[in-house]
Design an enzyme around this catalytic site. Structure first.
Site, PDB file in Angstrom:
ATOM      1  N   ASP A 104       0.812  -1.213   0.000  1.00  0.00           N
ATOM      2  CA  ASP A 104       0.000   0.000   0.000  1.00  0.00           C
ATOM      3  C   ASP A 104       0.850   1.270   0.000  1.00  0.00           C
ATOM      4  O   ASP A 104       1.995   1.272   0.467  1.00  0.00           O
ATOM      5  CB  ASP A 104      -0.910   0.039   1.229  1.00  0.00           C
ATOM      6  CG  ASP A 104      -2.125  -0.850   1.069  1.00  0.00           C
ATOM      7  OD1 ASP A 104      -2.176  -1.590   0.080  1.00  0.00           O
ATOM      8  OD2 ASP A 104      -3.006  -0.805   1.949  1.00  0.00           O
ATOM      9  N   ASP A 105       0.240   2.343  -0.495  1.00  0.00           N
ATOM     10  CA  ASP A 105       0.686   3.740  -0.337  1.00  0.00           C
ATOM     11  C   ASP A 105       1.763   4.193  -1.314  1.00  0.00           C
ATOM     12  O   ASP A 105       2.198   5.339  -1.247  1.00  0.00           O
ATOM     13  CB  ASP A 105       1.186   4.014   1.088  1.00  0.00           C
ATOM     14  CG  ASP A 105       0.109   3.833   2.131  1.00  0.00           C
ATOM     15  OD1 ASP A 105      -1.077   3.819   1.749  1.00  0.00           O
ATOM     16  OD2 ASP A 105       0.450   3.693   3.327  1.00  0.00           O
ATOM     17  N   HIS A 155      -5.654   3.051  -4.698  1.00  0.00           N
ATOM     18  CA  HIS A 155      -5.693   3.390  -3.268  1.00  0.00           C
ATOM     19  C   HIS A 155      -6.119   4.854  -3.099  1.00  0.00           C
ATOM     20  O   HIS A 155      -5.671   5.526  -2.176  1.00  0.00           O
ATOM     21  CB  HIS A 155      -4.317   3.141  -2.660  1.00  0.00           C
ATOM     22  CG  HIS A 155      -4.318   2.896  -1.176  1.00  0.00           C
ATOM     23  ND1 HIS A 155      -5.216   2.074  -0.541  1.00  0.00           N
ATOM     24  CD2 HIS A 155      -3.500   3.371  -0.198  1.00  0.00           C
ATOM     25  CE1 HIS A 155      -4.960   2.040   0.742  1.00  0.00           C
ATOM     26  NE2 HIS A 155      -3.925   2.832   0.989  1.00  0.00           N
ATOM     27  N   HIS A 159      -5.339   9.655  -0.845  1.00  0.00           N
ATOM     28  CA  HIS A 159      -5.321   8.867   0.388  1.00  0.00           C
ATOM     29  C   HIS A 159      -6.264   9.447   1.444  1.00  0.00           C
ATOM     30  O   HIS A 159      -5.875   9.727   2.574  1.00  0.00           O
ATOM     31  CB  HIS A 159      -3.903   8.758   0.949  1.00  0.00           C
ATOM     32  CG  HIS A 159      -3.710   7.560   1.844  1.00  0.00           C
ATOM     33  ND1 HIS A 159      -4.040   7.575   3.180  1.00  0.00           N
ATOM     34  CD2 HIS A 159      -3.240   6.318   1.589  1.00  0.00           C
ATOM     35  CE1 HIS A 159      -3.755   6.409   3.725  1.00  0.00           C
ATOM     36  NE2 HIS A 159      -3.270   5.613   2.763  1.00  0.00           N
ATOM     37  N   HIS A 256       3.815  -2.391   3.208  1.00  0.00           N
ATOM     38  CA  HIS A 256       3.792  -1.011   2.699  1.00  0.00           C
ATOM     39  C   HIS A 256       5.105  -0.724   1.968  1.00  0.00           C
ATOM     40  O   HIS A 256       6.179  -1.084   2.465  1.00  0.00           O
ATOM     41  CB  HIS A 256       3.624   0.008   3.835  1.00  0.00           C
ATOM     42  CG  HIS A 256       2.296  -0.062   4.511  1.00  0.00           C
ATOM     43  ND1 HIS A 256       2.024  -0.990   5.499  1.00  0.00           N
ATOM     44  CD2 HIS A 256       1.159   0.665   4.344  1.00  0.00           C
ATOM     45  CE1 HIS A 256       0.773  -0.833   5.919  1.00  0.00           C
ATOM     46  NE2 HIS A 256       0.233   0.165   5.235  1.00  0.00           N
TER      47      HIS A 256
END
Length: 786
Positions: A104-105, A155, A159, A256
């Site tokens: 993620d991210d 995603h 965010h 991540h």
């Protein structure tokens, strides 16, 4: 009775500047539009950069502990993969002994490439749920990620917790990320993971409508059933332990690749993969897990049907296995950007990337445009920030240098023993160029009539159409002035009028003043005393704003005292004075004639001749005790016109004398010292100075209002200190400084725009002519003169 000498003068052909005036006027509007477009572009770039960094439109709210009463139990108790095929919620788990690595991210320029290397070295794919703003900033990483065989999911773009957002904001978050993917890697995707989500049983009544809406549009939402908690940075061993599924279960495992320092994640990942392979686990993407699950379901269903009908198992497995469950069939309502319209079409990518669609048409071109715009912002904003730092240092350095040198100049010139030499007592010539000065010329002559120094006055009427010459003769007669000559010439411009006056002067020192200016009784005497030094060729006087009781006048008063006269003290001490003001200046007549007189090559004839005299080896000094009171522009339009001419004329003069940079000896001092200072402090720094205000405003609105306000107030305080000191040196009343905060908010911005406009004019090769400002005659004879 006044002595008058009418003279029409020689008829002049139109100057180059006059011939170009029509062309210049026609080009002014496009230049203003260009300046505004540049300002708009800067604003747009900053807003885009702020949006990418969640400074603009950012929302840090995160929902927790909400009810889930509206969420179906089969979803809460189901697997980490949620789709809405046919409008019905369907959950799916990752098959046994199978791991779908998810990250993620990202992408992140430091950590994502390292993770990609580990995945490639271990021949393992991953599914990366990317943030659209990061995709647009690092498109090459995303392309490498896709080319390596990894899968992409959304995603959101910034965010944010979508459960707080409107339908329009949700749509923008998704669509903008799709565009970023299209521009970066030529794909779109049907996978989605919500920021701040965890396991499926954490879906609540606020987030459920979001998943349902996106599912109906063809998105597959992906949750977590095994979390490494690597964001806590607990250590490599704990990351591996927490990421390990229990009892040979399959898992969607969360790591991540951005959002913080991820060195522990990088160290843990390779060891984790080897450990899980040793346990018999296989690795796949989310689409691969969906395909495997669908294949097992199809096989089980086929086996059961075969047992009933006597068929051989597996005859339909291939057809059903072609469907990448949870991927919206093309052509249905809610079709994603770039989707091909073919059911199950994976856009030419492999089976592990079944969620991908090849971006085509408008989506592809808009995506590339977005990535290109972000690239511009990524280069521009840091560059502007660096420029801001340089400008800030330059501005503060200038303030410090002005204060130090102005104080030294003041102490040096006001010593009891200071003397220029033998006092100048011989008569001098005062030249007054006048064009339509009927409102002011009488006051000008009245002030000269009270002069304590012997003078002759030469009024050069430059083709006035308002009886200026008749008014001048009448005023001279009424004041009993027998030392006045009025010369008439056809309109040829201010430089020509001054040159006519210099040629007609009877004495070796000539004082030049504007037709809207008044002198104090002692002004001429004070102004000419520096000529006792044979090295001095010109003297700048102290110009004061007479109509200072209006808002615009007060702003200019502050500027004159602080910006002009404080500067002149500094330049005088450095022996590189750039300008003798047209309102009050004195010259050796021989020096003026030696440099060819006032030139018509530039609009700033005063700056032009000052630099020319430096280059001839003459010293130019500032005499603060010689004061002249001038009528400043009374409207913003006139002020713009005047300052535009000044700024552009200064640029012309500097360019004309650019070779002064290589002048040798004493005559080259201006080129070595003055030219760089003028360019830096009067052109470059002011052009970029708006960055201070732009970034301050930006910070106030989008980042930290209090901190930005305090920073702005700190700069204002520094300027107030400098202004107060300048007012003290000039013995001015401090009450006008109350207007300074408003001056910083309005007047200064206007001066920035004027300078930018002038720069654009210079770059586009435009020309301007000498402009006449409207006068009121409200500046009368100064107190103490009569």
């Amino acid at each position: 009775m006044a002595t008058t000498t009418p003279s029409r003068g020689r008829r002049r052909a139109p100057s180059r500047m006059t011939r170009a005036a029509g062309k210049a006027a026609a080009l002014q509007k496009p230049r203003v539009i260009l300046a505004l477009l540049l300002l708009l572009a800067l604003t747009s770039v900053m807003l885009l950069d702020g949006y990418l960094r969640a400074e603009v439109g950012g929302d840090e709210r995160v929902r927790s502990n909400a009810s889930s009463s509206k969420v179906p139990d089969k979803v809460l108790d189901g697997g980490p993969i949620l789709s809405f095929r046919g409008g019905e919620a369907q959950s799916q788990s990752v098959p046994e002994k199978t791991i779908a690595l998810t990250f993620d991210d990202g992408p992140n320029p430091t950590w994502t490439p390292q993770i990609l290397k580990i995945l490639e070295a271990n021949d393992v794919p991953g599914t990366f749920f990317v943030v659209g703003s990061m995709v647009s900033r690092y498109p090459s990483i995303v392309k490498d990620l896709v080319d390596q065989g990894n899968e992409i999911g959304i995603h959101t773009f910034t965010h944010v917790d979508l459960s707080y957002q409107s339908d329009d904001r949700i749509a923008r978050e998704m669509d903008q990320t799709q565009l970023a993917l299209a521009g970066a890697a030529g794909i779109t995707t049907t996978l989605f993971r919500a920021p701040y989500s965890s396991e499926a049983d954490a879906i609540d009544n606020y987030s459920w409508p979001v998943y349902k809406k996106l599912g109906e549009e063809g998105y597959t939402s992906v949750f977590v059933d095994t979390d490494s908690d690597d964001w806590k940075r607990p250590g490599v061993s704990k990351i591996i332990k927490w990421a390990t599924p229990s009892k040979n279960k399959g898992a969607s495992v969360l790591f991540h690749d951005a959002g913080g320092e991820r060195s522990q994640t990088v160290k843990a990942l390779g060891t984790y993969i080897k450990k899980m392979k040793a346990k018999g686990y296989t690795f796949t993407t989310i689409s691969g897990a969906i395909r495997q699950g669908n294949g097992q379901n199809a096989e089980n269903a086929q086996s059961g049907q075969a047992a009933q009908n006597g068929q051989q198992p597996g005859s339909e497995q291939g057809e059903q296995g072609e469907q990448a469950g949870g991927v919206a069939p093309g052509g249905q309502q809610g079709q994603l950007p770039g989707q091909s319209g073919q059911a199950g079409q994976a856009g030419g990518v492999n089976s592990l990337q079944a969620a991908h669609r090849t971006a085509t048409g408008t989506t592809l071109y808009e995506g590339k445009a977005l990535v290109a715009a972000v690239a511009v912002a990524e280069w521009t904003v840091p560059g502007l920030a660096t420029g801001l730092a340089v400008v800030g240092v330059a501005v503060m350095g200038r303030f410090g240098m002005m204060l130090i040198l102005a104080r030294r100049h003041y102490r040096q010139r006001n010593k009891r023993r200071f003397s220029w030499g033998t006092p100048i007592t011989r008569p001098v010539s005062v030249i007054v160029p006048a064009y339509n000065e009927k409102e002011c010329i009488a006051n000008t002559l009245k002030s000269l009539a009270r002069s304590t120094h012997p003078i002759e006055v030469i009024v050069v009427d430059d083709g006035s159409t308002d009886n200026t010459s008749e008014i001048a003769r009448s005023a001279a007669e009424s004041f009993g002035m027998t030392n006045v000559r009025v010369i008439r010439q056809e309109n040829a411009g201010k430089p020509a009028a001054l040159n006519n006056g210099v040629r007609s002067a009877s004495y070796d020192i000539v004082v030049m003043m504007d037709g809207d200016t008044v002198f104090e009784a002692d002004t001429v005497r004070q102004l000419v005393q520096p000529f006792a030094d044979p090295e001095v060729g010109a003297v700048a006087g102290n110009a004061k704003v007479g109509n200072r009781d209006t808002v615009i006048g007060a702003w200019q008063h502050i500027e004159y005292v602080m910006g002009f006269n404080l500067d002149r003290r500094m330049y005088d001490l450095l022996r590189c004075m750039p300008t003798i003001p047209g309102a009050i200046g004195a010259f050796r007549r021989e020096a003026v004639l030696a440099v060819g007189g006032m030139s018509e090559d530039t609009l700033a004839e005063d700056t032009d001749i000052t630099i020319a005299m430096h280059r001839q080896g003459w010293r130019v000094v500032y005499q603060e005790h010689a004061k002249a009171w001038t009528e400043a522009p009374g409207s913003l339009k006139q002020l713009w016109s005047q300052r535009y001419r000044w700024s552009y004329g200064t640029m012309q003069a500097l360019w004309k004398h650019r070779k002064s940079l290589t002048d040798k000896g004493p005559s080259g001092r201006f080129g070595r010292v003055g030219m760089p200072l003028v360019v830096i402090f009067q052109i470059v720094t002011p052009v970029f100075a708006p960055l201070i205000d732009v970034f301050t405003l930006y910070s106030m609105i989008f980042i930290d209002f209090k901190a930005a306000l305090l920073a702005w107030l700190a700069v204002l305080c520094v300027q107030l200190v400098c202004a107060a000191y300048a007012f003290r040196l000039d013995h001015e009343k401090y009450r006008y400084l109350l207007m300074m905060p408003l001056q910083q908010l309005a007047y200064r911005q206007m001066m920035y725009l004027v300078l930018i406009h002038s720069c654009i004019t210079a770059l586009t090769g435009g020309r301007l002519r000498w402009q006449k400002l409207k006068r009121t005659g409200e500046v009368g004879t100064p107190a103490g003169v009569g």
